[in-house]
Write an enzyme that holds these catalytic residues in place. Structure first.
Site, PDB file in Angstrom:
ATOM      1  N   LEU A  99       0.816  -1.217   0.000  1.00 23.03           N
ATOM      2  CA  LEU A  99       0.000   0.000   0.000  1.00 23.03           C
ATOM      3  C   LEU A  99       0.843   1.258   0.000  1.00 23.03           C
ATOM      4  O   LEU A  99       0.358   2.337  -0.339  1.00 23.03           O
ATOM      5  CB  LEU A  99      -0.924   0.001   1.225  1.00 23.03           C
ATOM      6  CG  LEU A  99      -1.879  -1.192   1.355  1.00 23.03           C
ATOM      7  CD1 LEU A  99      -2.637  -1.122   2.670  1.00 23.03           C
ATOM      8  CD2 LEU A  99      -2.842  -1.231   0.182  1.00 23.03           C
ATOM      9  N   GLY A 100       2.109   1.142   0.418  1.00 26.72           N
ATOM     10  CA  GLY A 100       2.988   2.308   0.473  1.00 26.72           C
ATOM     11  C   GLY A 100       4.316   1.928   1.080  1.00 26.72           C
ATOM     12  O   GLY A 100       4.519   0.801   1.532  1.00 26.72           O
ATOM     13  N   CYS A 101       5.255   2.879   1.074  1.00 23.95           N
ATOM     14  CA  CYS A 101       6.562   2.629   1.674  1.00 23.95           C
ATOM     15  C   CYS A 101       7.141   3.945   2.167  1.00 23.95           C
ATOM     16  O   CYS A 101       6.693   5.027   1.784  1.00 23.95           O
ATOM     17  CB  CYS A 101       7.508   1.956   0.674  1.00 23.95           C
ATOM     18  SG  CYS A 101       7.789   2.934  -0.819  1.00 23.95           S
ATOM     19  N   GLY A 102       8.146   3.849   3.030  1.00 27.03           N
ATOM     20  CA  GLY A 102       8.777   5.039   3.590  1.00 27.03           C
ATOM     21  C   GLY A 102      10.107   4.676   4.205  1.00 27.03           C
ATOM     22  O   GLY A 102      10.629   3.572   3.995  1.00 27.03           O
ATOM     23  N   ASN A 103      10.678   5.617   4.991  1.00 29.00           N
ATOM     24  CA  ASN A 103      11.977   5.375   5.609  1.00 29.00           C
ATOM     25  C   ASN A 103      11.942   4.188   6.570  1.00 29.00           C
ATOM     26  O   ASN A 103      12.923   3.495   6.770  1.00 29.00           O
ATOM     27  CB  ASN A 103      12.439   6.631   6.366  1.00 29.00           C
ATOM     28  CG  ASN A 103      12.699   7.791   5.417  1.00 29.00           C
ATOM     29  OD1 ASN A 103      13.145   7.577   4.292  1.00 29.00           O
ATOM     30  ND2 ASN A 103      12.428   9.006   5.854  1.00 29.00           N
TER      31      ASN A 103
ATOM     32  N   GLY B 169      10.083   1.439   6.302  1.00 24.03           N
ATOM     33  CA  GLY B 169       9.836   0.158   5.658  1.00 24.03           C
ATOM     34  C   GLY B 169       8.659   0.262   4.709  1.00 24.03           C
ATOM     35  O   GLY B 169       8.544   1.236   3.962  1.00 24.03           O
TER      36      GLY B 169
ATOM     37  N   VAL C 137       4.196  -0.634   3.890  1.00 20.90           N
ATOM     38  CA  VAL C 137       2.858  -0.922   4.413  1.00 20.90           C
ATOM     39  C   VAL C 137       2.222  -1.950   3.491  1.00 20.90           C
ATOM     40  O   VAL C 137       2.168  -1.747   2.275  1.00 20.90           O
ATOM     41  CB  VAL C 137       1.979   0.345   4.466  1.00 20.90           C
ATOM     42  CG1 VAL C 137       0.600   0.002   5.041  1.00 20.90           C
ATOM     43  CG2 VAL C 137       2.635   1.429   5.300  1.00 20.90           C
TER      44      VAL C 137
ATOM     45  N   ASP D  85       2.380  15.113  13.474  1.00 24.39           N
ATOM     46  CA  ASP D  85       2.496  14.977  12.017  1.00 24.39           C
ATOM     47  C   ASP D  85       1.121  15.021  11.367  1.00 24.39           C
ATOM     48  O   ASP D  85       0.841  14.280  10.431  1.00 24.39           O
ATOM     49  CB  ASP D  85       3.217  13.669  11.668  1.00 24.39           C
ATOM     50  CG  ASP D  85       3.713  13.652  10.220  1.00 24.39           C
ATOM     51  OD1 ASP D  85       3.718  14.731   9.581  1.00 24.39           O
ATOM     52  OD2 ASP D  85       4.092  12.571   9.731  1.00 24.39           O
TER      53      ASP D  85
END
Length: 618
Positions: A343-347, A349, A351, A460
C-alpha cells in the site's frame, strides 16, 4: 442541529400567522417592517411576514431540493439570512423591500416547533437502535451524523405524538372518540389498510367524521383539495390553527393509551444501508479496505449517502466482549495473513495489506513492516508508543490492533483503504462540494479533540495522514511522530530535529522543538488549507527556512478560492503565532461542527444538486 435561521434576531420560530401579526402590530406597522417564522407546511421552510400600507403580507419560503431557499417565483438563496438580505435591497415582486426587522423582545427565544422538541431524543434512539451503539461510540455518532439522521427521522416524528394510534380500526376509533366527553375538535389520527394513507377522525356536534389523508406523487400529505404538507405532524399542527376544509379545527387530543410505550420504543425508519454488493468472503481482501454489509435490494435511484457507522471500522474490533477477552498488544503470527499487496513505503519500511483472524471474525488490516536494520533505539521508541496507541479507541483515528514480532517487527493497524485526503480531493473541485470537505474536516477535529483529551500529541497532522474509509468518513493516521504527554505536561521537547515536515509545523516546534496540542492545532490549520484548496501543496515553491521567515513577518497563506470565509477565519486562528493564544481542539471541533451543520441543513439533494446550492451561495 440548530435551525439555519436561529441566530437571526427577527426569527420567531414556530408561531402562527395571528401571533406574527400581533408582533408586527406591537412594533408599529411601518412599511417594510418584517419578521421570519417557521413554515407549518414545508419541512425546513419559512414564512416571511411583511407590513405594507398597514396590511399584512405573508410569503412562504420553500426549501428547494438542492438545499437553497426561495419565495415562489423568486430567486434562490443559500440561506434564510441571505434571502432576507437580498429582499432588503430589491423587492423583486414583494410589495416593498424589507426595511426594518421586527426583532424579538429581550428574553424571548424562538418558539420551538413540534419536531424541535422531539429531535434530540429521536436522533439518540435512532442511532442506538440502528447501529447498536452505546457510550462514547453513541455520542460520537450523534455529533458527527446528526444532520443526516435528522433527515431520516423527520418524516416519522408523528409516531411519537399522543394523537397517533398505530393500530386502530374505524370502529375502534369511533369508540375511543365517543368515550368520555365528546368535545368539539377532539381528534386522533390512524393508518388505513391502504398503504401510505391515513384517516383523521374528528368529533363535532357529538358526531365522528373521518377524513382521508393521502400522499401525492411528490410524497406530500393532504386531505383531498386541502393544503399539502411534508409530514403528518405538520398537517396536524396546521389544522389545529384553522379548519381548512374540516368541519371544525383540531382542538383536543384523544390520546393513545400506549403513547408512553411508543416514546420508549419508537418505530423508527429502517436505515437505508448504503451497500449493495455481494457479501464478502472471509478469505478474500477488499480493495476498499472495509467489510461491506450484507446485500439488499436497491434501485438505481435508491443510493442514500453512506454513514461512518455503516462500516466495519467505526467501532473497535474489540467492542464485542467475546473479542475483548483476546485483546493483547502482541499478536500471534499464525493469525496474521500478510498479502503481497503493498500500500505504500517510507523510511521505516513498507505498508502491506493483510487480514487478521480474530475469535469470531476476520478483519482487513494495514501492516507496517519495519525494514531490516532498524536501530534498537528506534524499535524501543516505537514499542513505547505502540503501548500507548493500543489504548486509544475513537472512530476517527486509525486504531492500532497490535504488534507482531516475527520475520520483522510489524504494526497491525485498521484498514482505511480510500487513500489520503489530499489525493482524494485533488482535481475533484467539481465533484466534491464544500459541505463534504467540511464534513471530513469536522471528523478530523473530533479525532484530534479525543487525542487532546488523552494528552496525546500527533506531531504529524497533515492531509497525507488523514485516510478515507469512504468519501464521507475520515480517520487520522500515521502516529509515527506521536508522543504522549504526562498528565501535568502541556508540551514536551524533542531530542533532535530529524526529518521534520516543517511546512506543517508551528513556529515553536521549529524554533524550540516544543510540541503540544496547540502545535497540532497549527497543523490542523494547514490541513484545512490543503483540504479547501482541493489537495494543493501548502507554501508552494517555498522551502522550509523561507516558510519560517514568511511566518515571522506575520504573513499567512491566502484563503483558497473555494474556502468559505468562516473556515478561513478558523484557519487564521489556528495560525496565531503564540501557541497559548490559539484555540484548543475543544473549540476547533465546536466551530467546525457549527459550520458543518449549517451547510448540511442547506444541502438536501444529491451531490450535483448540492453544487448548485454552493453556486447559489457564491
Amino acid at each position: 442541529m440548530p435551525d439555519p435561521a436561529a441566530h437571526l434576531p427577527f426569527f420567531y420560530g414556530s408561531i402562527s400567522r395571528a401571533e406574527a401579526e400581533e408582533h408586527l402590530k406591537l412594533a408599529g406597522m411601518a412599511d417594510g417592517l418584517f419578521l421570519l417564522r417557521q413554515c407549518l407546511r414545508s419541512l425546513g421552510g419559512y414564512v416571511l411576514s411583511l407590513v405594507h400600507d398597514v396590511r399584512f403580507h405573508h410569503f412562504p419560503i420553500e426549501r428547494q431540493l438542492n438545499g437553497t431557499y426561495a419565495i415562489a417565483g423568486g430567486k434562490a438563496h443559500c440561506g434564510p439570512a441571505e434571502l432576507c438580505q437580498f429582499y432588503s435591497q430589491d423587492p423583486d415582486g414583494l410589495p416593498c423591500n424589507l426595511r426594518k426587522p421586527c426583532n424579538r423582545p429581550p428574553g424571548l427565544e424562538p418558539q420551538p416547533g413540534v419536531f424541535d422538541c422531539l429531535r434530540d431524543a429521536m436522533v439518540r434512539d435512532y442511532v442506538r437502535q440502528t447501529w447498536k451503539l452505546e457510550g462514547d461510540a453513541l455520542e460520537q455518532a450523534i455529533i458527527s451524523q446528526a444532520p443526516q439522521v435528522e433527515k431520516l427521522i423527520a418524516t416519522t416524528a408523528h409516531e411519537r405524538m399522543p394523537w397517533y394510534h398505530s393500530s386502530l380500526t374505524r370502529e375502534e376509533a369511533e369508540r375511543k372518540l365517543y368515550s368520555g366527553q365528546q368535545t368539539d375538535g377532539k381528534f386522533l389520527l390512524r393508518p388505513r389498510k391502504e398503504q401510505g394513507t391515513y384517516a383523521l377522525s374528528l368529533v363535532y356536534g357529538k358526531t365522528v367524521y373521518h377524513y382521508l389523508i393521502s400522499q401525492d406523487k411528490a410524497g406530500k400529505y393532504c386531505i383531498p383539495e386541502g393544503t399539502k404538507f411534508d409530514t403528518l405532524w405538520q398537517l396536524v399542527e396546521y389544522l389545529k390553527l384553522k379548519a381548512d376544509g374540516l368541519i371544525y379545527r383540531l382542538k383536543e387530543v384523544c390520546p393513545n393509551s400506549s403513547a408512553s410505550a411508543a416514546v420508549a420504543a419508537p418505530t423508527l425508519p429502517a436505515h437505508p444501508s448504503t451497500f449493495t454488493q455481494p457479501q464478502r468472503r472471509v478469505d478474500t481482501l477488499n480493495s476498499d479496505g472495509y467489510t461491506p454489509e450484507p446485500a439488499r435490494l436497491a434501485s438505481s435511484t435508491d443510493k442514500p449517502r453512506p454513514m461512518p457507522m455503516d462500516t466495519s471500522v467505526y467501532e473497535s474490533p474489540y467492542s464485542d466482549p467475546e473479542e475483548l477477552k483476546d485483546k493483547k498488544l502482541f499478536l500471534k503470527r499464525e493469525n496474521l495473513l500478510v498479502a503481497d499487496i503493498e500500500l505504500g513505503c517510507g523510511n521505516f519500511g513498507s505498508v502491506r495489506q493483510g487480514v487478521y483472524r480474530m475469535r469470531k471474525k476476520q478483519i482487513d488490516v494495514a501492516i507496517k513492516v519495519l525494514k531490516q536494520g532498524t536501530e534498537k533505539a528506534d524499535k524501543d521508541e516505537m514499542m513505547r508508543e505502540a503501548q500507548i496507541m493500543h489504548q486509544l479507541d475513537n472512530p476517527y483515528i486509525v486504531r492500532l490492533i497490535g504488534v507482531c514480532q516475527a520475520e520483522a517487527l510489524m504494526l497491525v493497524m485498521e484498514m482505511a483503504g480510500g487513500g489520503p485526503l489530499h489525493k482524494f480531493l485533488l482535481g475533484k473541485k467539481e465533484e466534491i462540494p464544500v459541505s463534504n470537505v467540511a464534513e471530513l474536516l469536522h471528523q478530523v477535529a473530533m479525532g484530534m479533540k479525543y487525542l487532546e483529551e488523552k494528552n496525546f500529541v500527533h506531531r504529524d497532522l497533515a492531509a497525507r495522514n488523514v485516510l478515507l474509509v469512504n468519501r464521507h468518513y475520515a480517520k487520522i493516521s500515521d502516529f509515527g511522530l506521536s508522543k504522549a504527554l504526562g498528565a501535568d505536561d502541556s508540551y514536551y521537547t524533542a531530542r533532535s530535529a530529524g526529518k521534520w515536515p516543517l511546512k506543517w509545523y508551528a513556529p515553536e516546534c521549529i524554533n524550540f522543538r516544543k510540541f503540544s496540542s496547540r502545535s497540532d492545532v497549527w497543523s490542523y490549520g494547514v490541513t484545512m488549507w490543503e483540504a479547501f484548496s482541493y489537495g494543493q501543496k501548502p507554501y508552494k515553491k517555498m522551502k522550509g527556512p523561507e516558510v519560517l521567515d514568511f511566518i515571522k513577518q506575520g504573513k499567512r497563506m491566502e484563503c483558497p478560492p473555494e474556502c468559505p470565509p468562516e473556515m478561513y477565519a478558523l484557519m487564521s486562528d489556528c495560525w496565531i503565532y503564540k501557541w497559548e493564544d490559539r484555540p484548543d481542539f475543544l473549540t476547533v471541533e465546536q466551530r467546525m461542527r457549527n459550520y458543518y451543520y449549517s451547510l448540511a441543513s442547506r444541502a438536501e439533494g444529491p451531490p450535483q444538486c448540492e453544487q448548485v446550492a454552493e453556486a447559489a451561495c457564491g
